[in-house]
Design a protein around this motif. Structure first.
Motif, PDB file in Angstrom:
ATOM      1  N   ALA A   1      -2.806 -15.835  40.936  1.00  0.00           N
ATOM      2  CA  ALA A   1      -2.053 -14.750  40.294  1.00  0.00           C
ATOM      3  C   ALA A   1      -0.720 -14.527  41.000  1.00  0.00           C
ATOM      4  O   ALA A   1       0.312 -14.331  40.352  1.00  0.00           O
ATOM      5  CB  ALA A   1      -2.880 -13.472  40.277  1.00  0.00           C
ATOM      6  N   ALA A   2      -0.728 -14.559  42.327  1.00  0.00           N
ATOM      7  CA  ALA A   2       0.512 -14.367  43.081  1.00  0.00           C
ATOM      8  C   ALA A   2       1.502 -15.486  42.775  1.00  0.00           C
ATOM      9  O   ALA A   2       2.684 -15.230  42.536  1.00  0.00           O
ATOM     10  CB  ALA A   2       0.214 -14.306  44.580  1.00  0.00           C
ATOM     11  N   ALA A   3       1.044 -16.726  42.753  1.00  0.00           N
ATOM     12  CA  ALA A   3       1.926 -17.856  42.452  1.00  0.00           C
ATOM     13  C   ALA A   3       2.451 -17.764  41.024  1.00  0.00           C
ATOM     14  O   ALA A   3       3.628 -18.027  40.762  1.00  0.00           O
ATOM     15  CB  ALA A   3       1.185 -19.171  42.665  1.00  0.00           C
TER      16      ALA A   3
ATOM     17  N   ILE B   1     -12.431 -14.806  45.106  1.00  0.00           N
ATOM     18  CA  ILE B   1     -11.416 -13.784  44.855  1.00  0.00           C
ATOM     19  C   ILE B   1     -10.091 -14.211  45.486  1.00  0.00           C
ATOM     20  O   ILE B   1      -9.021 -14.005  44.914  1.00  0.00           O
ATOM     21  CB  ILE B   1     -11.875 -12.418  45.407  1.00  0.00           C
ATOM     22  CG1 ILE B   1     -13.099 -11.931  44.654  1.00  0.00           C
ATOM     23  CG2 ILE B   1     -10.753 -11.398  45.359  1.00  0.00           C
ATOM     24  CD1 ILE B   1     -12.861 -11.619  43.199  1.00  0.00           C
ATOM     25  N   GLY B   2     -10.161 -14.829  46.640  1.00  0.00           N
ATOM     26  CA  GLY B   2      -8.945 -15.319  47.303  1.00  0.00           C
ATOM     27  C   GLY B   2      -8.215 -16.351  46.454  1.00  0.00           C
ATOM     28  O   GLY B   2      -6.990 -16.346  46.361  1.00  0.00           O
ATOM     29  N   ASP B   3      -8.991 -17.269  45.820  1.00  0.00           N
ATOM     30  CA  ASP B   3      -8.382 -18.256  44.933  1.00  0.00           C
ATOM     31  C   ASP B   3      -7.677 -17.576  43.767  1.00  0.00           C
ATOM     32  O   ASP B   3      -6.552 -17.937  43.413  1.00  0.00           O
ATOM     33  CB  ASP B   3      -9.447 -19.204  44.357  1.00  0.00           C
ATOM     34  CG  ASP B   3     -10.102 -20.082  45.403  1.00  0.00           C
ATOM     35  OD1 ASP B   3      -9.497 -20.317  46.470  1.00  0.00           O
ATOM     36  OD2 ASP B   3     -11.233 -20.544  45.139  1.00  0.00           O
ATOM     37  N   LEU B   4      -8.333 -16.605  43.170  1.00  0.00           N
ATOM     38  CA  LEU B   4      -7.741 -15.880  42.045  1.00  0.00           C
ATOM     39  C   LEU B   4      -6.485 -15.142  42.480  1.00  0.00           C
ATOM     40  O   LEU B   4      -5.469 -15.157  41.780  1.00  0.00           O
ATOM     41  CB  LEU B   4      -8.763 -14.901  41.464  1.00  0.00           C
ATOM     42  CG  LEU B   4      -8.295 -14.092  40.262  1.00  0.00           C
ATOM     43  CD1 LEU B   4      -7.874 -14.994  39.120  1.00  0.00           C
ATOM     44  CD2 LEU B   4      -9.385 -13.138  39.818  1.00  0.00           C
ATOM     45  N   HIS B   5      -6.519 -14.543  43.651  1.00  0.00           N
ATOM     46  CA  HIS B   5      -5.350 -13.828  44.169  1.00  0.00           C
ATOM     47  C   HIS B   5      -4.186 -14.785  44.396  1.00  0.00           C
ATOM     48  O   HIS B   5      -3.047 -14.493  44.015  1.00  0.00           O
ATOM     49  CB  HIS B   5      -5.703 -13.106  45.470  1.00  0.00           C
ATOM     50  CG  HIS B   5      -4.561 -12.326  46.024  1.00  0.00           C
ATOM     51  ND1 HIS B   5      -3.716 -12.841  46.980  1.00  0.00           N
ATOM     52  CD2 HIS B   5      -4.109 -11.084  45.738  1.00  0.00           C
ATOM     53  CE1 HIS B   5      -2.796 -11.954  47.271  1.00  0.00           C
ATOM     54  NE2 HIS B   5      -3.001 -10.874  46.532  1.00  0.00           N
ATOM     55  N   ARG B   6      -4.446 -15.942  45.004  1.00  0.00           N
ATOM     56  CA  ARG B   6      -3.383 -16.923  45.245  1.00  0.00           C
ATOM     57  C   ARG B   6      -2.796 -17.426  43.926  1.00  0.00           C
ATOM     58  O   ARG B   6      -1.582 -17.569  43.785  1.00  0.00           O
ATOM     59  CB  ARG B   6      -3.913 -18.099  46.069  1.00  0.00           C
ATOM     60  CG  ARG B   6      -3.990 -17.805  47.551  1.00  0.00           C
ATOM     61  CD  ARG B   6      -4.331 -19.046  48.360  1.00  0.00           C
ATOM     62  NE  ARG B   6      -5.675 -19.563  48.056  1.00  0.00           N
ATOM     63  CZ  ARG B   6      -6.810 -19.061  48.566  1.00  0.00           C
ATOM     64  NH1 ARG B   6      -6.765 -18.038  49.392  1.00  0.00           N
ATOM     65  NH2 ARG B   6      -7.959 -19.583  48.245  1.00  0.00           N
TER      66      ARG B   6
ATOM     67  N   GLY C   1       6.597 -16.891  40.074  1.00  0.00           N
ATOM     68  CA  GLY C   1       7.371 -17.978  39.490  1.00  0.00           C
ATOM     69  C   GLY C   1       7.242 -19.306  40.201  1.00  0.00           C
ATOM     70  O   GLY C   1       8.116 -20.151  40.089  1.00  0.00           O
ATOM     71  N   GLU C   2       6.155 -19.510  40.907  1.00  0.00           N
ATOM     72  CA  GLU C   2       5.965 -20.745  41.656  1.00  0.00           C
ATOM     73  C   GLU C   2       5.272 -21.842  40.852  1.00  0.00           C
ATOM     74  O   GLU C   2       5.221 -22.979  41.300  1.00  0.00           O
ATOM     75  CB  GLU C   2       5.163 -20.464  42.927  1.00  0.00           C
ATOM     76  CG  GLU C   2       5.877 -19.526  43.870  1.00  0.00           C
ATOM     77  CD  GLU C   2       5.027 -19.130  45.057  1.00  0.00           C
ATOM     78  OE1 GLU C   2       3.925 -19.672  45.232  1.00  0.00           O
ATOM     79  OE2 GLU C   2       5.475 -18.251  45.814  1.00  0.00           O
ATOM     80  N   LEU C   3       4.745 -21.520  39.668  1.00  0.00           N
ATOM     81  CA  LEU C   3       3.989 -22.511  38.908  1.00  0.00           C
ATOM     82  C   LEU C   3       4.750 -23.110  37.734  1.00  0.00           C
ATOM     83  O   LEU C   3       4.457 -24.231  37.315  1.00  0.00           O
ATOM     84  CB  LEU C   3       2.682 -21.890  38.375  1.00  0.00           C
ATOM     85  CG  LEU C   3       1.718 -21.359  39.424  1.00  0.00           C
ATOM     86  CD1 LEU C   3       0.483 -20.791  38.754  1.00  0.00           C
ATOM     87  CD2 LEU C   3       1.331 -22.449  40.404  1.00  0.00           C
ATOM     88  N   PHE C   4       5.713 -22.386  37.195  1.00  0.00           N
ATOM     89  CA  PHE C   4       6.423 -22.820  36.001  1.00  0.00           C
ATOM     90  C   PHE C   4       7.917 -22.645  36.186  1.00  0.00           C
ATOM     91  O   PHE C   4       8.356 -21.789  36.945  1.00  0.00           O
ATOM     92  CB  PHE C   4       5.973 -21.999  34.777  1.00  0.00           C
ATOM     93  CG  PHE C   4       4.512 -22.177  34.455  1.00  0.00           C
ATOM     94  CD1 PHE C   4       4.069 -23.277  33.749  1.00  0.00           C
ATOM     95  CD2 PHE C   4       3.589 -21.233  34.867  1.00  0.00           C
ATOM     96  CE1 PHE C   4       2.736 -23.439  33.463  1.00  0.00           C
ATOM     97  CE2 PHE C   4       2.243 -21.392  34.579  1.00  0.00           C
ATOM     98  CZ  PHE C   4       1.819 -22.503  33.875  1.00  0.00           C
ATOM     99  N   PRO C   5       8.712 -23.417  35.430  1.00  0.00           N
ATOM    100  CA  PRO C   5      10.162 -23.215  35.469  1.00  0.00           C
ATOM    101  C   PRO C   5      10.525 -21.824  34.950  1.00  0.00           C
ATOM    102  O   PRO C   5       9.748 -21.219  34.192  1.00  0.00           O
ATOM    103  CB  PRO C   5      10.713 -24.293  34.532  1.00  0.00           C
ATOM    104  CG  PRO C   5       9.579 -25.188  34.193  1.00  0.00           C
ATOM    105  CD  PRO C   5       8.314 -24.501  34.562  1.00  0.00           C
ATOM    106  N   PRO C   6      11.684 -21.294  35.316  1.00  0.00           N
ATOM    107  CA  PRO C   6      12.053 -19.920  34.941  1.00  0.00           C
ATOM    108  C   PRO C   6      11.981 -19.626  33.443  1.00  0.00           C
ATOM    109  O   PRO C   6      11.549 -18.553  33.042  1.00  0.00           O
ATOM    110  CB  PRO C   6      13.481 -19.777  35.458  1.00  0.00           C
ATOM    111  CG  PRO C   6      13.572 -20.749  36.575  1.00  0.00           C
ATOM    112  CD  PRO C   6      12.684 -21.900  36.187  1.00  0.00           C
ATOM    113  N   ASP C   7      12.402 -20.581  32.590  1.00  0.00           N
ATOM    114  CA  ASP C   7      12.367 -20.314  31.149  1.00  0.00           C
ATOM    115  C   ASP C   7      10.936 -20.157  30.639  1.00  0.00           C
ATOM    116  O   ASP C   7      10.654 -19.292  29.822  1.00  0.00           O
ATOM    117  CB  ASP C   7      13.120 -21.385  30.364  1.00  0.00           C
ATOM    118  CG  ASP C   7      12.587 -22.785  30.599  1.00  0.00           C
ATOM    119  OD1 ASP C   7      12.027 -23.050  31.679  1.00  0.00           O
ATOM    120  OD2 ASP C   7      12.738 -23.631  29.691  1.00  0.00           O
ATOM    121  N   ARG C   8      10.021 -20.967  31.150  1.00  0.00           N
ATOM    122  CA  ARG C   8       8.606 -20.834  30.751  1.00  0.00           C
ATOM    123  C   ARG C   8       8.002 -19.548  31.301  1.00  0.00           C
ATOM    124  O   ARG C   8       7.218 -18.883  30.647  1.00  0.00           O
ATOM    125  CB  ARG C   8       7.785 -22.030  31.238  1.00  0.00           C
ATOM    126  CG  ARG C   8       8.173 -23.318  30.634  1.00  0.00           C
ATOM    127  CD  ARG C   8       7.831 -23.323  29.177  1.00  0.00           C
ATOM    128  NE  ARG C   8       8.279 -24.581  28.621  1.00  0.00           N
ATOM    129  CZ  ARG C   8       7.925 -25.026  27.459  1.00  0.00           C
ATOM    130  NH1 ARG C   8       7.124 -24.322  26.705  1.00  0.00           N
ATOM    131  NH2 ARG C   8       8.383 -26.167  27.033  1.00  0.00           N
TER     132      ARG C   8
END
Length: 54
Positions: A12-14, A5-10, A18-25
């Motif tokens: 989803a939060a990321a 669950i912690g992995d899923l939370h991290r 906006g920590e995983l993709f550039p703003p346009d994506r």
């Protein structure tokens, strides 16, 4: 794949912060979308046309 669950939370939060993709994506994935020819879009467009503008 094994995760917690912690992995899923991290993840989803990321994703939502906006920590995983550039703003346009990011905007493509989570931004507001209304299909132009859907019944929902048609009802929104007709309702907004009927509303007087301030």
């Amino acid at each position: 794949m094994v995760s917690t669950i912690g992995d899923l939370h991290r993840f989803a939060a990321a994703l939502l912060c906006g920590e995983l993709f550039p703003p346009d994506r990011q905007e493509e994935m989570v931004g507001e979308r209304v299909e132009p020819y859907s019944p929902v879009a048609q009802s929104i467009n007709s309702a907004s046309a009927e509303q007087p503008q301030p």
